[in-house]
Design a protein around this motif. Structure first.
Motif, mmCIF file in Angstrom:
data_model
loop_
_atom_site.group_PDB
_atom_site.id
_atom_site.type_symbol
_atom_site.label_atom_id
_atom_site.label_comp_id
_atom_site.label_asym_id
_atom_site.label_seq_id
_atom_site.Cartn_x
_atom_site.Cartn_y
_atom_site.Cartn_z
ATOM 1 N N UNK A 44 47.456 40.814 44.395
ATOM 2 C CA UNK A 44 48.822 40.411 43.739
ATOM 3 C C UNK A 44 49.343 39.025 44.489
ATOM 4 N N UNK A 45 48.406 38.021 44.591
ATOM 5 C CA UNK A 45 48.760 36.728 45.015
ATOM 6 C C UNK A 45 49.279 35.936 43.997
ATOM 7 N N UNK A 46 49.319 36.473 42.719
ATOM 8 C CA UNK A 46 50.182 35.563 41.744
ATOM 9 C C UNK A 46 50.780 36.466 40.803
ATOM 10 N N UNK A 56 42.020 39.228 49.038
ATOM 11 C CA UNK A 56 41.707 40.398 47.954
ATOM 12 C C UNK A 56 42.277 39.981 46.681
ATOM 13 N N UNK A 57 41.655 40.339 45.487
ATOM 14 C CA UNK A 57 42.417 40.172 44.351
ATOM 15 C C UNK A 57 43.220 41.657 44.038
ATOM 16 N N UNK A 70 33.611 36.426 48.078
ATOM 17 C CA UNK A 70 33.084 37.142 46.951
ATOM 18 C C UNK A 70 34.281 38.097 46.568
ATOM 19 N N UNK A 71 34.091 38.607 45.367
ATOM 20 C CA UNK A 71 35.162 39.761 45.072
ATOM 21 C C UNK A 71 34.984 41.024 45.862
ATOM 22 N N UNK A 72 33.848 41.065 46.359
ATOM 23 C CA UNK A 72 33.576 42.222 47.268
ATOM 24 C C UNK A 72 32.641 41.732 48.524
ATOM 25 N N UNK A 73 33.346 41.812 49.714
ATOM 26 C CA UNK A 73 32.670 41.030 50.931
ATOM 27 C C UNK A 73 32.975 41.644 52.164
ATOM 28 N N UNK A 128 41.713 46.656 50.397
ATOM 29 C CA UNK A 128 41.738 46.872 49.014
ATOM 30 C C UNK A 128 43.332 46.788 48.665
ATOM 31 N N UNK A 129 43.302 46.271 47.178
ATOM 32 C CA UNK A 129 44.685 46.089 46.757
ATOM 33 C C UNK A 129 45.137 47.435 46.718
ATOM 34 N N UNK A 130 44.974 48.289 45.915
ATOM 35 C CA UNK A 130 45.157 49.691 45.407
ATOM 36 C C UNK A 130 45.539 50.834 46.858
#
Length: 349
Positions: free
Chosen positions: A82-84, A115-116, A152-155, A219-221
């Motif tokens: 939640x960078x935005x 992370x997104x 990457x989205x996963x890295x 991870x975000x959650x």
């Protein structure tokens, strides 16, 4: 309040409850970032989450982080998604990257592992977690700004080995497609589908092959939370598995007993949990209060620390023997307050 679009149509929800499982599972690429720090036997990390509001709160917490880093040292930052707000950009050239990240955090002069979150991957409405193009824009931005580390989205991100080996390695996951409020725009990324299976396989293999002394999953959650959203598998009291985070629970379950610490955001609180019966051997922490706060304590899970309705962040001090986790709240005058300290120790080999 939950968005009204949670309940679009029964047909849409029924579709989301039956993920597509046909076809081969393509392996995710093992994308790696190598980190160099002044002392490979001592790592100091500042951890923020849910910061991207552009508000006075975000700026106040960032300034407090800078104060702590100046006093105690910081080699690395972590941004837990939640960078935005309310929604992430779909292009790496968006001015939001400058106003919500570069302008705010460049004074810290450290790289951030990013992370997104679900707001970054907004599709129909802000925070629905349905459009992975937001995460892909963040990956692309990492090529424009070296302070934003997200190859990457996963890295995974690993420290350069020192005399005693590799001190720490980070495993960054994309949990947003696994707990979206509506069916994602890419059916192959629905929970239980091929992308989910590939990310689980990647985490299992990467952790098994890691020589690092400390293993941290990002991870975000959250896996566990006493705040508004709650534990994975019961998020927001929602009825459908794809919304309530069943797949997030399964993903993190692969790290239980293997990772030392699992860091997440999503709930706008500061929480630290000792290893739980559902996840033995792994500490978990929530740092989601770097841009906004809301609500109080809802759940009753025993916690080593818990702060609600207060902005703040976490700071980690990592040596071969000890990972010290400090929780900082930030007062209205901007002064960081050390609210809790927790030591996690390893037996010397």
């Amino acid at each position: 309040m939950r968005p009204a679009l949670f309940w679009l149509t029964p047909a849409l929800l029924l579709c989301a409850c039956t993920p597509i499982l046909s076809g081969p599972v393509s392996a995710l690429p093992d994308v790696t970032a190598t980190l160099t720090i002044p002392d490979p036997e001592h790592l100091r990390v500042v951890v923020m989450g849910d910061q991207g509001t552009g508000t006075e709160v975000q700026k106040r917490v960032a300034a407090a982080m800078e104060t702590v880093c100046a006093a105690q040292g910081c080699d690395l930052g972590v941004g837990l998604g939640d960078n935005f707000y309310p929604a992430g950009p779909k292009q790496a050239t968006s001015p939001l990257f400058k106003t919500r990240f570069a302008d705010v955090y460049s004074p810290l002069k450290i790289p951030f592992l990013m992370v997104a979150g679900n707001h970054d991957q907004s599709g129909i409405f802000g925070g629905d977690g349905t459009d992975a193009r937001g995460a892909e824009a963040e990956v692309a931005y990492s090529k424009l700004n070296p302070q934003w580390v997200m190859p990457g989205r996963t890295y995974r991100a690993t420290l350069q080995p020192g005399p005693g080996g590799t001190l720490a390695e980070f495993f960054a996951m994309d949990t947003s497609p696994l707990a979206a409020y509506l069916p994602g725009l890419r059916a192959d990324e629905w929970p239980g589908g091929p992308w989910d299976a590939a990310q689980r396989a990647w985490l299992t293999q990467s952790m098994q092959g890691s020589p690092a002394r400390w293993k941290l999953v990002l991870g975000h959650h959250p896996l566990f939370s006493n705040a508004k959203h709650g534990d994975a598998g019961t998020y927001d009291g929602l009825p459908f598995a794809f919304q309530r985070g069943d797949a997030v629970h399964a993903l993190y379950g692969l790290a239980c007993g293997k990772a030392d610490l699992l860091l997440s955001g999503h709930d706008h609180a500061l929480q630290v949990f000792a290893p739980q019966p559902e996840c033995p051997g792994t500490w978990t922490a929530v740092s989601g209060a770097a841009g906004k706060t809301e609500g109080g304590k809802v759940g009753h899970r025993p916690a080593a620390a818990g702060f609600y309705g207060q902005p703040g962040f976490l700071w980690l001090d990592v040596t071969p023997q000890t990972l010290t986790l400090q929780t900082y709240t930030v007062a209205a005058d901007g002064v960081p307050v050390l609210a809790a300290t927790q030591d996690i120790r390893k037996t010397v080999n």
